[in-house]
Design an enzyme around this catalytic site. Structure first.
Site, PDB file in Angstrom:
ATOM      1  N   ASN A   1       0.850  -1.031  -0.049  1.00  0.00           N
ATOM      2  CA  ASN A   1       0.054   0.173  -0.004  1.00  0.00           C
ATOM      3  C   ASN A   1       0.842   1.268   0.165  1.00  0.00           C
ATOM      4  O   ASN A   1       1.600   1.377   0.732  1.00  0.00           O
ATOM      5  CB  ASN A   1      -0.945  -0.035   1.075  1.00  0.00           C
ATOM      6  CG  ASN A   1      -2.017   1.132   1.193  1.00  0.00           C
ATOM      7  OD1 ASN A   1      -1.569   2.325   1.080  1.00  0.00           O
ATOM      8  ND2 ASN A   1      -2.907   0.848   1.566  1.00  0.00           N
TER       9      ASN A   1
ATOM     10  N   HIS B   1       1.200   6.283   1.956  1.00  0.00           N
ATOM     11  CA  HIS B   1       1.872   6.876   2.872  1.00  0.00           C
ATOM     12  C   HIS B   1       2.713   7.863   1.933  1.00  0.00           C
ATOM     13  O   HIS B   1       3.127   8.757   2.335  1.00  0.00           O
ATOM     14  CB  HIS B   1       2.743   6.238   3.745  1.00  0.00           C
ATOM     15  CG  HIS B   1       2.089   5.822   5.288  1.00  0.00           C
ATOM     16  ND1 HIS B   1       0.607   5.965   5.261  1.00  0.00           N
ATOM     17  CD2 HIS B   1       2.628   5.217   6.064  1.00  0.00           C
ATOM     18  CE1 HIS B   1       0.435   5.635   6.482  1.00  0.00           C
ATOM     19  NE2 HIS B   1       1.376   5.015   7.192  1.00  0.00           N
TER      20      HIS B   1
ATOM     21  N   HIS C   1      -5.682   3.463  -1.419  1.00  0.00           N
ATOM     22  CA  HIS C   1      -7.028   3.678  -0.930  1.00  0.00           C
ATOM     23  C   HIS C   1      -7.536   5.118  -1.200  1.00  0.00           C
ATOM     24  O   HIS C   1      -6.816   6.206  -0.731  1.00  0.00           O
ATOM     25  CB  HIS C   1      -7.138   3.692   0.726  1.00  0.00           C
ATOM     26  CG  HIS C   1      -8.231   3.942   1.425  1.00  0.00           C
ATOM     27  ND1 HIS C   1      -8.700   3.612   2.646  1.00  0.00           N
ATOM     28  CD2 HIS C   1      -9.591   3.958   1.176  1.00  0.00           C
ATOM     29  CE1 HIS C   1      -9.598   3.981   3.141  1.00  0.00           C
ATOM     30  NE2 HIS C   1     -10.605   4.111   2.046  1.00  0.00           N
TER      31      HIS C   1
ATOM     32  N   ARG D   1      -9.834   7.909  -0.705  1.00  0.00           N
ATOM     33  CA  ARG D   1     -10.704   8.168   0.355  1.00  0.00           C
ATOM     34  C   ARG D   1     -11.504   9.447  -0.162  1.00  0.00           C
ATOM     35  O   ARG D   1     -11.251  10.221  -0.898  1.00  0.00           O
ATOM     36  CB  ARG D   1     -10.003   8.726   1.552  1.00  0.00           C
ATOM     37  CG  ARG D   1      -9.002   7.541   2.310  1.00  0.00           C
ATOM     38  CD  ARG D   1      -8.463   8.000   3.820  1.00  0.00           C
ATOM     39  NE  ARG D   1      -9.569   8.310   4.544  1.00  0.00           N
ATOM     40  CZ  ARG D   1      -9.679   7.098   5.667  1.00  0.00           C
ATOM     41  NH1 ARG D   1      -9.112   6.129   5.671  1.00  0.00           N
ATOM     42  NH2 ARG D   1     -10.688   7.642   6.524  1.00  0.00           N
TER      43      ARG D   1
ATOM     44  N   ARG E   1      -7.507  12.574   1.255  1.00  0.00           N
ATOM     45  CA  ARG E   1      -6.434  13.137   2.193  1.00  0.00           C
ATOM     46  C   ARG E   1      -5.149  12.782   1.597  1.00  0.00           C
ATOM     47  O   ARG E   1      -3.992  13.303   1.839  1.00  0.00           O
ATOM     48  CB  ARG E   1      -6.899  12.902   3.633  1.00  0.00           C
ATOM     49  CG  ARG E   1      -6.419  11.218   3.612  1.00  0.00           C
ATOM     50  CD  ARG E   1      -6.402  11.258   5.353  1.00  0.00           C
ATOM     51  NE  ARG E   1      -7.679  10.975   6.076  1.00  0.00           N
ATOM     52  CZ  ARG E   1      -8.047  10.560   6.922  1.00  0.00           C
ATOM     53  NH1 ARG E   1      -7.210   9.659   7.395  1.00  0.00           N
ATOM     54  NH2 ARG E   1      -9.032  10.525   7.391  1.00  0.00           N
TER      55      ARG E   1
ATOM     56  N   GLU F   1      -8.763   0.238  -2.727  1.00  0.00           N
ATOM     57  CA  GLU F   1      -9.686   0.328  -1.520  1.00  0.00           C
ATOM     58  C   GLU F   1     -10.505   1.520  -1.793  1.00  0.00           C
ATOM     59  O   GLU F   1     -10.220   2.679  -2.052  1.00  0.00           O
ATOM     60  CB  GLU F   1      -8.699   0.367  -0.217  1.00  0.00           C
ATOM     61  CG  GLU F   1      -7.982  -0.532  -0.163  1.00  0.00           C
ATOM     62  CD  GLU F   1      -7.228  -0.539   1.220  1.00  0.00           C
ATOM     63  OE1 GLU F   1      -7.531   0.650   1.943  1.00  0.00           O
ATOM     64  OE2 GLU F   1      -6.327  -1.317   1.630  1.00  0.00           O
TER      65      GLU F   1
ATOM     66  N   THR G   1      -7.894   3.112   8.759  1.00  0.00           N
ATOM     67  CA  THR G   1      -9.248   2.150   8.808  1.00  0.00           C
ATOM     68  C   THR G   1      -8.975   1.641  10.136  1.00  0.00           C
ATOM     69  O   THR G   1      -7.881   0.860  10.378  1.00  0.00           O
ATOM     70  CB  THR G   1      -9.143   0.971   7.487  1.00  0.00           C
ATOM     71  OG1 THR G   1      -8.617   1.800   6.287  1.00  0.00           O
ATOM     72  CG2 THR G   1     -10.525   0.257   7.424  1.00  0.00           C
TER      73      THR G   1
ATOM     74  N   GLU H   1     -10.712  -9.837   2.874  1.00  0.00           N
ATOM     75  CA  GLU H   1      -9.503  -9.488   3.442  1.00  0.00           C
ATOM     76  C   GLU H   1      -9.680  -9.373   5.226  1.00  0.00           C
ATOM     77  O   GLU H   1     -10.377  -8.611   5.631  1.00  0.00           O
ATOM     78  CB  GLU H   1      -8.867  -8.216   3.146  1.00  0.00           C
ATOM     79  CG  GLU H   1      -7.457  -7.832   3.791  1.00  0.00           C
ATOM     80  CD  GLU H   1      -6.987  -6.448   3.261  1.00  0.00           C
ATOM     81  OE1 GLU H   1      -7.274  -5.799   2.070  1.00  0.00           O
ATOM     82  OE2 GLU H   1      -6.285  -5.893   3.961  1.00  0.00           O
TER      83      GLU H   1
ATOM     84  N   HIS I   1      -3.400  -5.130   7.528  1.00  0.00           N
ATOM     85  CA  HIS I   1      -3.407  -3.891   8.639  1.00  0.00           C
ATOM     86  C   HIS I   1      -2.315  -4.324   9.907  1.00  0.00           C
ATOM     87  O   HIS I   1      -2.512  -5.144  10.557  1.00  0.00           O
ATOM     88  CB  HIS I   1      -4.813  -3.857   8.929  1.00  0.00           C
ATOM     89  CG  HIS I   1      -4.971  -2.146   9.460  1.00  0.00           C
ATOM     90  ND1 HIS I   1      -4.497  -1.621  10.596  1.00  0.00           N
ATOM     91  CD2 HIS I   1      -5.390  -1.447   8.539  1.00  0.00           C
ATOM     92  CE1 HIS I   1      -4.899  -0.314  10.558  1.00  0.00           C
ATOM     93  NE2 HIS I   1      -5.336   0.135   9.272  1.00  0.00           N
TER      94      HIS I   1
HETATM   95  N1  PXP Z   1      -5.601  -3.434   4.446  1.00  0.00           N
HETATM   96  C1  PXP Z   1      -6.717  -2.349   4.511  1.00  0.00           C
HETATM   97  C2  PXP Z   1      -7.919  -2.588   4.217  1.00  0.00           C
HETATM   98  C3  PXP Z   1      -6.395  -1.052   4.966  1.00  0.00           C
HETATM   99  O1  PXP Z   1      -7.304  -0.231   4.870  1.00  0.00           O
HETATM  100  C4  PXP Z   1      -4.849  -0.827   5.298  1.00  0.00           C
HETATM  101  C5  PXP Z   1      -4.507   0.528   5.775  1.00  0.00           C
HETATM  102  O2  PXP Z   1      -4.810   1.237   4.453  1.00  0.00           O
HETATM  103  C6  PXP Z   1      -3.872  -2.125   4.913  1.00  0.00           C
HETATM  104  C7  PXP Z   1      -4.346  -3.127   4.573  1.00  0.00           C
HETATM  105  C8  PXP Z   1      -2.345  -1.645   5.357  1.00  0.00           C
HETATM  106  O3  PXP Z   1      -2.194  -1.449   6.583  1.00  0.00           O
HETATM  107  P1  PXP Z   1      -0.759  -0.827   7.340  1.00  0.00           P
HETATM  108  O4  PXP Z   1      -0.619   0.461   6.751  1.00  0.00           O
HETATM  109  O5  PXP Z   1      -0.958  -0.845   8.664  1.00  0.00           O
HETATM  110  O6  PXP Z   1       0.083  -1.766   6.697  1.00  0.00           O
END
Ligand code: PXP
Length: 249
Positions: free
Chosen positions: A9, A12, A45, A47, A51, A72, A103, A155, A195
């Site tokens: 992901n 960031h 994602h 949003r 953001r 996402e 999330t 997931e 996550h």
């Molecule tokens: N899975 C989902 C559904 C998420 O919303 C996120 C965070 O955007 C992640 C995985 C990844 O989480 P992390 O950034 O904590 O690795």
């Protein structure tokens, strides 16, 4: 053991860009390095408040990625419309609250109004020919609700595992994830997880045979600040492959 796909992901990267409202760092360029580091796919994602990731990012990623894009999204009509237009490899439906930092948990499918809203999104994605996954807590009720919506995948939210304050609690949460992964497969679902996974805690989750895909963002991008994206992704990929071979530390 079947291989495990690593989706990274890159939200960031966009968060840093938005700190200055400029054009760097670019999550689209970052995605190229993530791919070169060996990731199997890219997750973003989009949003409702934009953001971090912006529509432009998703457009360019859809056009340029060499690996699958996992988008996402919650239930905002304009974002659903963009998904239908851009046809990502996969859409993962997630809950979204404006004031959350990230999330916070799986979809509350036991709540009738949430379920109805999610079902509308699922139907639109299915009609649009997009593979759909639902982000859920690792519980029987959520898995059954997801299966009844005839989505391809779920997931499992690994946040409670990641936040465990003792080894015993972490073990309990891994068992919960393992049982849910088995149950998900029994219900005909592909099972992903994510996550809060880090270089320190990924091995027990990556060792669950029924899981096929991990989504990891924060930890990989954080390490990338220090060692670079390609290396950060390659190191996570190695940990996951070692876990699949039963060689995890
Ligand atoms: N899975 C989902 C559904 C998420 O919303 C996120 C965070 O955007 C992640 C995985 C990844 O989480 P992390 O950034 O904590 O690795």
């Amino acid at each position: 053991m079947n291989p495990m796909r690593l989706f990274v992901n890159v939200d960031h990267v966009a968060t840093v860009r938005e700190a200055r409202k400029t054009d760097e760092p670019d999550p689209v360029r970052a995605a190229v390095l993530v791919e070169l580091g060996g990731a199997d796919g890219i997750t973003v994602h989009l949003r409702e408040d934009r953001r971090h990731i912006r529509d432009r990012d998703v457009r360019l990623l859809a056009e340029t990625l060499r690996t699958p894009l996992n988008l996402e999204l919650a239930s905002a009509p304009d974002i659903l419309g963009l998904a239908l237009e851009l046809q990502p490899h996969q859409a993962t439906v997630v809950p979204e609250r404006r004031d959350e930092i990230t999330t916070e948990g799986g979809l509350h499918l036991a709540d009738p109004s949430t379920r109805a809203r999610v079902e509308q999104v699922v139907v639109a994605l299915r009609e649009g020919g997009i593979r759909t996954s639902l982000f859920v807590d690792p519980d029987e009720e959520a898995l059954r609700a997801a299966a009844s919506m005839k989505v391809e995948a779920v997931e499992l939210h690994t946040g409670e595992y990641a936040n465990a304050h003792s080894a015993a609690e972490a073990d309990r949460q891994v068992e919960r994830l393992r049982r849910s992964a088995i149950r998900g497969r029994e219900l005909g679902l592909d099972v992903h997880a994510g996550h809060g996974l880090t270089y320190e805690n990924v091995t027990p989750v990556a060792s669950i045979p029924e899981l096929e895909e991990l989504n990891i963002g924060h930890s990989v991008i954080s390490r990338a600040v220090l060692v670079g994206l390609e290396r950060a992704v390659a190191e996570m990929g190695l940990l996951i492959r070692e876990a699949r071979r039963g060689e995890g530390r």
